[in-house]
Design a protein around this motif. Structure first.
Motif, PDB file in Angstrom:
ATOM      1  N   ASP A 162      90.237  25.028  34.430  1.00  0.00           N
ATOM      2  CA  ASP A 162      90.257  26.485  34.580  1.00  0.00           C
ATOM      3  C   ASP A 162      91.228  26.950  35.663  1.00  0.00           C
ATOM      4  O   ASP A 162      91.929  27.954  35.499  1.00  0.00           O
ATOM      5  CB  ASP A 162      88.839  26.995  34.906  1.00  0.00           C
ATOM      6  N   ASN A 185      86.076  23.947  24.116  1.00  0.00           N
ATOM      7  CA  ASN A 185      85.521  23.434  25.360  1.00  0.00           C
ATOM      8  C   ASN A 185      85.605  21.915  25.412  1.00  0.00           C
ATOM      9  O   ASN A 185      85.013  21.212  24.598  1.00  0.00           O
ATOM     10  CB  ASN A 185      84.062  23.880  25.511  1.00  0.00           C
ATOM     11  N   GLU A 218      82.656  29.109  22.833  1.00  0.00           N
ATOM     12  CA  GLU A 218      82.625  29.178  24.293  1.00  0.00           C
ATOM     13  C   GLU A 218      84.034  29.364  24.853  1.00  0.00           C
ATOM     14  O   GLU A 218      84.259  30.216  25.719  1.00  0.00           O
ATOM     15  CB  GLU A 218      81.978  27.914  24.875  1.00  0.00           C
ATOM     16  N   ARG A 222      85.672  32.424  27.031  1.00  0.00           N
ATOM     17  CA  ARG A 222      86.197  32.176  28.377  1.00  0.00           C
ATOM     18  C   ARG A 222      87.641  32.644  28.502  1.00  0.00           C
ATOM     19  O   ARG A 222      88.006  33.322  29.471  1.00  0.00           O
ATOM     20  CB  ARG A 222      86.074  30.682  28.705  1.00  0.00           C
ATOM     21  N   ARG A 225      87.878  36.276  28.838  1.00  0.00           N
ATOM     22  CA  ARG A 225      87.541  36.723  30.197  1.00  0.00           C
ATOM     23  C   ARG A 225      88.711  36.485  31.146  1.00  0.00           C
ATOM     24  O   ARG A 225      88.963  37.297  32.044  1.00  0.00           O
ATOM     25  CB  ARG A 225      86.287  35.989  30.699  1.00  0.00           C
TER      26      ARG A 225
ATOM     27  N   ASN D 185      82.472  30.974  37.822  1.00  0.00           N
ATOM     28  CA  ASN D 185      83.627  30.181  37.401  1.00  0.00           C
ATOM     29  C   ASN D 185      84.435  29.717  38.612  1.00  0.00           C
ATOM     30  O   ASN D 185      84.992  30.529  39.353  1.00  0.00           O
ATOM     31  CB  ASN D 185      84.512  30.997  36.450  1.00  0.00           C
ATOM     32  N   GLU D 218      81.684  35.209  33.171  1.00  0.00           N
ATOM     33  CA  GLU D 218      82.186  34.093  32.367  1.00  0.00           C
ATOM     34  C   GLU D 218      81.236  32.908  32.440  1.00  0.00           C
ATOM     35  O   GLU D 218      80.885  32.304  31.413  1.00  0.00           O
ATOM     36  CB  GLU D 218      83.588  33.688  32.851  1.00  0.00           C
ATOM     37  N   ARG D 222      79.088  31.025  29.503  1.00  0.00           N
ATOM     38  CA  ARG D 222      79.308  29.607  29.221  1.00  0.00           C
ATOM     39  C   ARG D 222      78.007  28.817  29.295  1.00  0.00           C
ATOM     40  O   ARG D 222      77.694  28.007  28.417  1.00  0.00           O
ATOM     41  CB  ARG D 222      80.343  29.040  30.195  1.00  0.00           C
TER      42      ARG D 222
END
Lengths: 477, 477, 477, 477
Positions: A162, A185, A218, A222, A225, D185, D218, D222
């Motif tokens: 990330d 994911n 998922e 993400r 976002r 996150n 987020e 998740r």
């Protein structure tokens, strides 16, 4: 005096169809209409359609996969196959090796494409190692030079975590580049795959289980976002699930600059195709995997509403032999089999058949989703449309011609056709690039190296942020 | 030999812009491109834009309102005003009186339009009394003759109850007509209005309170459910709230054939405009009322994503005197004041300014939302586009020209301009219909009766239902 | 000295179970615990459960239906049946006739209940004619006297239109009464029913088609919007669809004061029950109709999350003969057959079996949804709980006892059991009201008129509006 | 003969209030009711409330933080503070050091708690290093021994990546343990924090910027997807945003076994509290940070609907000096300041004041959210309720007593009160654990080591999956 006129056809565009001739000069469309002429040469399009050449913005050519395996196709074979299928522009990947500077990766792919490509092309810069020096500066320079998109993975051995994704997205925003994302994911896939292998589930059909639908859902949520946080555009590749479409739709509804695509094998295959005897299922193994009929309905609905705006091939060519799918031999486990299936040549006939010949979406949607929108989203204003000034990339389609796909009828170097046995109605008779016929009557007429690299503009992607519009009125009254 | 060529301009379409001449023969666009000619006549468009003439699919002309008041505008004045503002096609209403057969209502309006209209036009059949004999048969015959849309209200004294709405929607489906709906909950408005009036809240600003946002939200949700049940297309008029946009978006996401529009006064005004001294607010009173800045943002976002596909004027002309807004005199209560404001002439300049000159949506979205999509949705394939074979309805726009609206600068018969004081950049210099200039240099050049009635096809509204596409593959493999 | 002690049982409450004796004095629970005593009398509950008597807040007793048909059950028979099934409190309807004053309707039902009822009871005031004089004043007086809930329909011949609903909801808010709503769209049902009958679809199974799921969904959405607008509590009766649950959930999520219930026949039957030979399906015909397995899952999920907070019987008793279901004879069309099925006596055993014996929701949820929450929501603080001071309404359940329902084993006056053939585990052995055994060992021990009318408080229904809490801190720091 | 009777009070439970005495024998509640006795000892609760002792399931005691800093509070000081605030049960953390076996971590914390704790307690096993040998086996053994919950982070230096989270969640499922998650996150926080620090934004108020709301949103989405995939229960700690509540609500609506909590500092503080002179804001710095008034409204709404089911303190004690918050000195950057604020002692009075004295949620919700539900969710059936057989953990509350918090009026070892200056109404007069008074009249009466460790059962968390219930009927008819 025009160089060439296509006479007697029906021009099909994203906005509608009309009967007109198309006149070409210096490789560009000079005029559309009636009463045009004279021209040095004339092509008869009587009773047929004149559509923009296809734009396929997601395909793997002469690239080493994440598993370390070289594609079966070179630029020469891949673009020959594309041309034979009515596609005149491709965007493939300039894949960075670990430690490699981005400019070197791009230079390498560009050189090979320059020598081999039969059709026009561009590159997504695939970033697998964001720790190399000068990444942001290289990216800025490359974007300024016309390489306006990058590609990252959230999974595979080249997937970014990330924090790295944030860094790359921020650098892309600064550089003025669109970020394309393979969103699944990684942890969820890795955990599931381990369990399957430990339990002895090794067949191609278990590959689908190893990429659970929630892994896509998922990661799509993400990445939406992340795009929301940075307010920077992202393109989500190959959406395969109904919930993936819904997540994209929800994000767009709250103003997030997110776009998404899907592919023919998600629209027209279900997961059952993997369940064939022996390793035959390997021929259609890809990631994410094919899903269910309900997902197909949601994908078509997403396309109709343009929450999905692109249908690409995700052409990923590997031969069904020891050089490709079967490097691990006849007893290969699913995780040892290269992912992907060829699609450059079949994308347009399959979709024409599904959307026009047998379906209700029509010519406009077919052109829009396979040529016009891909060109616009990826900054190629001269492609994907039939309008004066645009490149004369045109295809004369015979809407009535039928073809039944065979195992060996494609012009790539893959050696099998995942759609063998399927009959389609509608066929690209003649394919023209920049005014020159490059394929006709089942024969390739282009030469390697004839395709050009396309510098790209930063796409303008209207998101409806109306600040200026709303504000002005109050300030004046 | 062409009749007319517009030279030197930039052609703007929903799909993009390009530099080209536009050649016209027999009132239709014959060709677009370079190297066209010769022509009997040439118009200089140098440095300017050539856009399709505007299509305004929602306006009230020479019609008796629900409150029994005749519009200030005749077909002659209304269409003069439209032409001066760059609009070349209008769809107004053929309003059924109580007890009147639909064919008689249409015949009446058609006769008056034939005599008065300066520009091309069509009608929505406004059904206020579904109990008349032969309604379904009349509707079928009218649709077959090219009257392909109807209009119903869920409120006002001509509003239909749910059962009648179901009957009309089902008849429209059978006839092949699109149903346009003014969707606000009648009970909720009636209850609220009674309370306000009982409590002595009589000012124009109280009109907005009498049409609560939940009245729109509820009725939009309900009409989406009705369209879902019957699987028949509906067009929701003048969405004004963020929740209304969200309800439309949600319905489209589950595959309901619903379309929606909004209007400049919802995009560019807020409810505060009603709060002016005395009865001045009456000049901008309309239903639903103007809302908030947050609603404006949601509307722009809905337009950007094309969950709203049309921006119409909802031109509803009443003079600000005893013949119009003030029939009840200077002490009028809000419920005695006719609803509506003029907008035919200002729609395009206001939106060009907001979307192109000062905003980020751009020329493509401007053309798409004000001409191309309205034409397609309402079954007018020869309108709203610049393509060979289409009617030569064109406007030469000067993108740099500025104009400041005054109280008395419109060409309708309303006598005031609700946008007085607003300065816009971008102006329609020359307006052409079917190849003939109808307005130029601030002067009307058309004659009453010059406009033609347009028979319409049933619009093809792709919704993504993919049954055929999905199924075929399984049956063949 | 206590009057009675139940010894040796496990007390079950909405919050948990514990082993304790329950001591009663003067008809109320005096103490729970160990070491209690002495008492005049002792009841052995060894190895069994002591649960609160059931509270059934939705049943039709001695009432004329919307179709003009009198219920088969009087207060005497209905409450006998309820008691035999473990229910000690019912709320039935005081149904206003057209033109009748509300107070007269209530007086009429109260008098009959006073004479006949074996168990405690209260009334929802059913408003079928809001045009009667003094409606609001009567409602206020009745609410002040303890009649704290009203009932309205959105459909049937006694359904109210939106304006009348607003008036009633506003009057209920002023009076401090909860409004219960049968929410189905009348227009949609009427239109569909007409089509079915015209096309000759007359069987009981066509009844289900005549009440489309979208009729419920739409009306639930609309009533939530009305409650949102007025900020007044509503109870939505008998939710039957997954989308209905979702609409309730969405409304609650945005703070709307809405509650909802469902019934055993939606949880445990699907629409297939209507498809029996001849008119047999008429025995289980009700509105809304039974739906699908997917709806059942959504209803259970809604109960688990308490988006649905009540399971009532909606007992609506008609004999399967010419006095009831078959008044129109053996060739009756579905629209001529009275809607409803008996349920007072079977509600608790069916649910105990489903939730406790065979399911995972457990005793706590069973007690909560069938006794504790109904009592709290409807303003009956002395009912539905086992706590000192509460009425000693108790049931000794044998969790192991099995029973197989027969066609003729109920104690109402209906003559058939819609659940015949079903085997349940768990049975109410002994039923106690205000300290007195009213049913035991399969025998009724109560006398008509023994039940009392229960004045009710306005329920306090916390909705989370935190204005005070949030604000105070800022004002002090 | 009872040991102790509390006389004259009003008992408050999650289901309602009633006037009753509470009798205690052998440390447990023996009976509630009237007419109880005799007893060795009597406590007067006249005019006051008898509520269950608070259960605080989220607090940090004698633990080394993720930043390597030891808490200011030992078990002795922390539990003294808790007792003085009306809390009789805490669940703190047994924090695994890198490389440490879980059983060793638990043994270490258990030993220290055994010596120091004044009140009953249990541990969440905090897993920071899932690579240690025998993790799954240790977890299974610990769970079997009564350690039924674990804690993981998605961020901080002890955060786990997605794959490790999957492994831990799967191990927890096998072991029968609930997984509590700090969900933010990590990449998004890290990226943002770097930017802030690089740009010289070092103040406590910048801490809030470094934990963007999208980081929580987020991660909540998740973790809900992970729980959905594994179908294993998770508890999401300290939700702070409206979108976080909505994500939890959406997941629960689709049947995901997810629970969530929030804390007083999110309900009663906004982010503005961080913006104090110098480093004063450090006193209230925590992660996630305080948000906005709109978030507070959403949190209260979530509590009212029980989409959030717990209010914990997240007590995280550090002194405002060089041993705690200011280890980096008076020029500390926000990333050098330990996160957290004390809350064990203030949680209940603040919430009683907000929910009961000044708000509308009432005593039932106060008890439910601070005692009953925490006890049930974490497998403590003998705690959090007033029912025979439960531990006699009781608090006599004076609902009228007022207190104004001062800087130095808490009994922990933190040295400041983040709520100084706030006035609350409602105060815990007397606190009883297992029948013994442990705090009264502002004095602690318990001794270190008096608290007991509580073995816990696997909580039964009903999710509404109705498979058994739905299926049975079909199989029998």
């Amino acid at each position: 005096m025009f160089d060439l006129i296509l006479r007697g056809g029906t021009v099909g565009t994203a906005d509608g169809c009309y009967e007109a001739d198309v006149a070409i000069r210096d490789g560009r469309i000079a005029a559309v209409g009636t009463g045009l002429g004279p021209a040095c040469e004339t092509l008869d399009a009587d009773g047929r359609l004149i559509l923009p050449g296809g734009v396929d913005p997601h395909c793997h050519i002469e690239q080493v996969s994440g598993m370390g395996l070289m594609n079966a196709d070179t630029f020469e074979t891949a673009t020959a196959s594309a041309a034979m299928g009515g596609t005149t522009t491709v965007i493939s990947f300039a894949a960075q090796a670990k430690g490699q500077r981005l400019r070197d990766a791009v230079a390498d792919y560009a050189a090979r494409a320059r020598r081999g490509a039969h059709i026009d092309h561009a590159f997504h810069i695939l970033i697998s190692d964001p720790t190399v020096p000068d990444l942001a500066a290289d990216l800025a320079a490359l974007a300024a030079a016309g390489h306006r998109s990058i590609k990252v993975f959230t999974t595979y051995n080249i997937g970014l975590d990330d924090r790295a994704l944030m860094d790359v997205l921020a650098a892309a925003k600064s550089a003025g580049a669109l970020t394309c994302i393979h969103a699944e994911n990684d942890g969820l896939i890795g955990w599931t795959k381990s369990r399957l292998l430990e339990d002895g589930h090794h067949a191609p059909k278990h590959h689908a289980l190893s990429h659970p639908r929630l892994a896509e859902i998922e990661a799509v949520e993400r990445m939406c976002r992340f795009a929301e946080f940075l307010d920077t555009p992202v393109m989500l590749f190959h959406i395969s699930t109904a919930e993936g479409v819904a997540a994209v739709r929800a994000a767009r509804g709250r103003g997030v600059p997110v776009w998404a695509e899907t592919c023919p094998h998600y629209l027209l295959m279900t997961g059952e195709v993997l369940d064939r005897p022996g390793l035959e299922g390997a021929k259609v193994m890809c990631s994410p995997p094919q899903r269910t009929g309900a997902d197909q309905e949601a994908l078509w609905q997403g396309l109709a509403r343009r929450d999905l705006e692109v249908i690409s091939s995700d052409h990923a060519p590997y031969r069904y032999d020891e050089t490709g799918k079967l490097t691990a031999g006849p007893g290969a486990r699913f995780d040892q089999i290269a992912n992907g299936l060829p699609g450059l040549e079949t994308r347009l006939p399959l979709l024409f058949n599904a959307m026009v010949s047998r379906g209700g979406l029509g010519i406009e949607a077919f052109v829009d989703l396979t040529a016009t929108r891909p060109a616009r989203l990826y900054g190629l204003p001269s492609k994907g449309r039939i309008a004066p000034g645009c490149d004369a990339d045109l295809v004369i389609w015979d809407p009535a011609r039928q073809h039944r796909y065979d195992e060996n009828d494609l012009h790539d170097n893959v050696g099998y056709n995942p759609w063998a046995g399927i009959r389609v109605t509608g066929w690209p008779d003649t394919v023209i690039q920049r005014g020159a016929v490059i394929a006709a009557a089942g024969l390739l007429r282009a030469a390697p190296g004839q395709g050009r690299w396309l510098p790209r503009a930063l796409a303008t992607l209207p998101t409806g942020r109306p600040a200026a519009e709303v504000a002005y009125l109050e300030s004046e009254t």
